[in-house]
Design an enzyme around this catalytic site. Sequence first.
Site, PDB file in Angstrom:
ATOM      1  N   CYS A  88      -4.591   4.929  -1.941  1.00 51.03           N
ATOM      2  CA  CYS A  88      -4.419   4.164  -3.338  1.00 51.03           C
ATOM      3  C   CYS A  88      -4.104   5.779  -4.716  1.00 51.03           C
ATOM      4  O   CYS A  88      -4.715   6.591  -4.570  1.00 51.03           O
ATOM      5  CB  CYS A  88      -5.796   3.518  -3.655  1.00 51.03           C
ATOM      6  SG  CYS A  88      -6.026   3.301  -4.496  1.00 51.03           S
TER       7      CYS A  88
ATOM      8  N   ASP B 282       0.988  -1.183  -0.036  1.00 55.57           N
ATOM      9  CA  ASP B 282       0.026  -0.320   0.080  1.00 55.57           C
ATOM     10  C   ASP B 282       1.058   1.066  -0.048  1.00 55.57           C
ATOM     11  O   ASP B 282       0.537   2.182  -0.387  1.00 55.57           O
ATOM     12  CB  ASP B 282      -1.191   0.011   1.431  1.00 55.57           C
ATOM     13  CG  ASP B 282      -2.376   1.342   1.177  1.00 55.57           C
ATOM     14  OD1 ASP B 282      -1.991   1.495   0.020  1.00 55.57           O
ATOM     15  OD2 ASP B 282      -3.227   0.742   1.835  1.00 55.57           O
TER      16      ASP B 282
ATOM     17  N   ASN C 206      -1.550   5.254   5.413  1.00 50.65           N
ATOM     18  CA  ASN C 206      -1.644   4.385   6.197  1.00 50.65           C
ATOM     19  C   ASN C 206      -1.975   4.634   7.826  1.00 50.65           C
ATOM     20  O   ASN C 206      -0.938   5.253   7.758  1.00 50.65           O
ATOM     21  CB  ASN C 206      -1.033   2.549   6.024  1.00 50.65           C
ATOM     22  CG  ASN C 206      -1.992   2.308   5.001  1.00 50.65           C
ATOM     23  OD1 ASN C 206      -0.963   2.484   3.337  1.00 50.65           O
ATOM     24  ND2 ASN C 206      -2.608   1.276   4.933  1.00 50.65           N
TER      25      ASN C 206
HETATM   26  N1  COA Z   1      -1.337  -8.981 -13.966  1.00 49.01           N
HETATM   27  C1  COA Z   1      -0.201  -8.700 -14.558  1.00 49.01           C
HETATM   28  N2  COA Z   1      -0.722  -8.203 -15.810  1.00 49.01           N
HETATM   29  C2  COA Z   1      -1.897  -8.103 -16.175  1.00 49.01           C
HETATM   30  C3  COA Z   1      -3.295  -9.044 -14.930  1.00 49.01           C
HETATM   31  C4  COA Z   1      -2.074  -9.286 -13.979  1.00 49.01           C
HETATM   32  N3  COA Z   1      -2.828  -9.368 -13.005  1.00 49.01           N
HETATM   33  N4  COA Z   1      -4.487  -8.806 -15.361  1.00 49.01           N
HETATM   34  C5  COA Z   1      -4.634  -8.017 -16.335  1.00 49.01           C
HETATM   35  N5  COA Z   1      -2.829  -7.753 -17.002  1.00 49.01           N
HETATM   36  C6  COA Z   1      -2.672  -7.587 -18.001  1.00 49.01           C
HETATM   37  C7  COA Z   1      -3.210  -8.475 -19.539  1.00 49.01           C
HETATM   38  O1  COA Z   1      -2.235  -9.476 -19.528  1.00 49.01           O
HETATM   39  C8  COA Z   1      -3.956  -6.734 -20.648  1.00 49.01           C
HETATM   40  O2  COA Z   1      -2.378  -7.048 -20.782  1.00 49.01           O
HETATM   41  P1  COA Z   1      -1.763  -6.438 -22.239  1.00 49.01           P
HETATM   42  O3  COA Z   1      -2.380  -5.178 -22.765  1.00 49.01           O
HETATM   43  O4  COA Z   1      -0.519  -6.430 -23.147  1.00 49.01           O
HETATM   44  O5  COA Z   1      -2.553  -7.788 -23.659  1.00 49.01           O
HETATM   45  C9  COA Z   1      -3.795  -5.650 -20.165  1.00 49.01           C
HETATM   46  O6  COA Z   1      -3.217  -6.122 -18.417  1.00 49.01           O
HETATM   47  C10 COA Z   1      -5.231  -5.529 -20.049  1.00 49.01           C
HETATM   48  O7  COA Z   1      -6.454  -6.882 -19.528  1.00 49.01           O
HETATM   49  P2  COA Z   1      -7.365  -6.725 -18.764  1.00 49.01           P
HETATM   50  O8  COA Z   1      -7.803  -7.665 -18.196  1.00 49.01           O
HETATM   51  O9  COA Z   1      -8.289  -5.900 -19.816  1.00 49.01           O
HETATM   52  O10 COA Z   1      -7.217  -5.798 -17.972  1.00 49.01           O
HETATM   53  P3  COA Z   1      -7.867  -3.865 -17.617  1.00 49.01           P
HETATM   54  O11 COA Z   1      -7.039  -2.996 -18.012  1.00 49.01           O
HETATM   55  O12 COA Z   1      -9.440  -4.283 -17.213  1.00 49.01           O
HETATM   56  O13 COA Z   1      -7.366  -3.687 -15.815  1.00 49.01           O
HETATM   57  C11 COA Z   1      -7.313  -4.304 -13.841  1.00 49.01           C
HETATM   58  C12 COA Z   1      -7.776  -4.125 -14.514  1.00 49.01           C
HETATM   59  C13 COA Z   1      -7.008  -4.472 -12.937  1.00 49.01           C
HETATM   60  C14 COA Z   1      -5.691  -5.576 -13.998  1.00 49.01           C
HETATM   61  C15 COA Z   1      -5.942  -3.369 -13.453  1.00 49.01           C
HETATM   62  O14 COA Z   1      -7.107  -2.891 -13.283  1.00 49.01           O
HETATM   63  C16 COA Z   1      -5.330  -3.130 -12.554  1.00 49.01           C
HETATM   64  O15 COA Z   1      -4.114  -4.173 -12.320  1.00 49.01           O
HETATM   65  N6  COA Z   1      -5.471  -2.801 -11.120  1.00 49.01           N
HETATM   66  C17 COA Z   1      -4.492  -2.794 -10.462  1.00 49.01           C
HETATM   67  C18 COA Z   1      -4.569  -2.277  -9.429  1.00 49.01           C
HETATM   68  C19 COA Z   1      -4.326  -1.386  -7.713  1.00 49.01           C
HETATM   69  O16 COA Z   1      -3.461  -1.999  -7.602  1.00 49.01           O
HETATM   70  N7  COA Z   1      -4.680  -0.774  -7.227  1.00 49.01           N
HETATM   71  C20 COA Z   1      -4.223  -0.563  -5.618  1.00 49.01           C
HETATM   72  C21 COA Z   1      -4.587  -1.498  -4.856  1.00 49.01           C
HETATM   73  S1  COA Z   1      -6.777  -1.175  -3.757  1.00 49.01           S
HETATM   74 ZN    ZN Z   2      -5.434   1.092   1.894  1.00 55.77          ZN
END
Ligand code: COA
Ligand code: ZN
Length: 312
Positions: A240, A16, A249
């Site tokens: 975040c 975080d 935090n």
């Molecule tokens: N690890 C690595 N790569 C990932 C992944 C994961 N868990 N999930 C998706 N990807 C990659 C896909 O392979 C794809 O790659 P490409 O463009 O090279 O083909 C790309 O990301 C898009 O995939 P998609 O399933 O369409 O994801 P998205 O664009 O809708 O994004 C998340 C969704 C969840 C993956 C993304 O928003 C994310 O990682 N969010 C995390 C936010 C976070 O950690 N916030 C803080 C915590 S509170």
């Molecule tokens: Zn938090």
Amino acid sequence: MARPTKVEITEVGPRDGLQAELNFIPTDAKIRFVNGLIAAGVPRIEFSSFVSPKAIPQLSDVVEVFEGIERTKPCTLAALVPNAHGAIRAVEAKVDEMIVFMSASESHNQKNVNRSIDESLDGFERVAQIAGDAGIPVHGAIATGFGCPFEGDVSLDTIVKIAKRYHEYGFIGVGLGDTTGMATPPIVTKFVRTLQDAVPEMDIALHFHNTRGIGLVNVVAGLDEGIDKYDASFAGIGGCPFAPKATGNICTEDLVYMLDEMGIETGIDIRKMMEIACDVEETVGRDLPGQVMKAGLRLDLHDMGEVATAKG
Ligand code: COA
Ligand code: ZN
């Protein structure tokens, strides 16, 4: 309810905290922090996230960090996982536990993981299968769990719906996360009681941010409800990147200090924790919010010669 006599603190600073840093923190430093935390007796650490490296480039070295960790003392190493792709990566790395996460508000869930609440919930079925096949326990976190910066109050019905689905999937714990510090003691009491009634079989953990200065007060409200699991971050770093005005935090050393003074055991060496916090502050190169790391413990006394004498 009686306050617990022991509390399990999960250190979330490496995840975080460092996810919100503008500059990429070198992998060596991340490994040094985690190894220091283990040596200080921290029982559980969120060491990083298996999220998209495009969404959170700061944690793209999750595998290298995990490989550099030395388990000199017993410690559960957990990582955040948003979807099946992340779960597969976490299984390959052989983490101890996974934490799935989603928000209690549609708008923050959309911002943070680009999905609706129902899409996130449906997707976790696959995560549960992948983790279950590998024998890895899963916890479910609920972000914006005490309020959303875009929508305001969140619905307790939504919290209960998410927690029940987590329970159906076999997750062992549910964490309520106060992403932008909107919790207050009466809200904590109400939400914790509701969750305890809804999913009595699940471990409940609380994750506060100190955005409005009452993070530790909210911990006391949680203790009064018997909650014995809290997340905190070294030096109070954190936030975040997909929530406006998100700040750190609650600070781990400050929390350990308070619990030590209350006679509540954590197993964490406060002095070692303070050293790690100073290392984190030096590494990120700016002032961090932790207080005890600056002021010392209450009986760390001073020489009278350190300050001038007031003369009229
Ligand atoms: N690890 C690595 N790569 C990932 C992944 C994961 N868990 N999930 C998706 N990807 C990659 C896909 O392979 C794809 O790659 P490409 O463009 O090279 O083909 C790309 O990301 C898009 O995939 P998609 O399933 O369409 O994801 P998205 O664009 O809708 O994004 C998340 C969704 C969840 C993956 C993304 O928003 C994310 O990682 N969010 C995390 C936010 C976070 O950690 N916030 C803080 C915590 S509170
Ligand atoms: Zn938090």
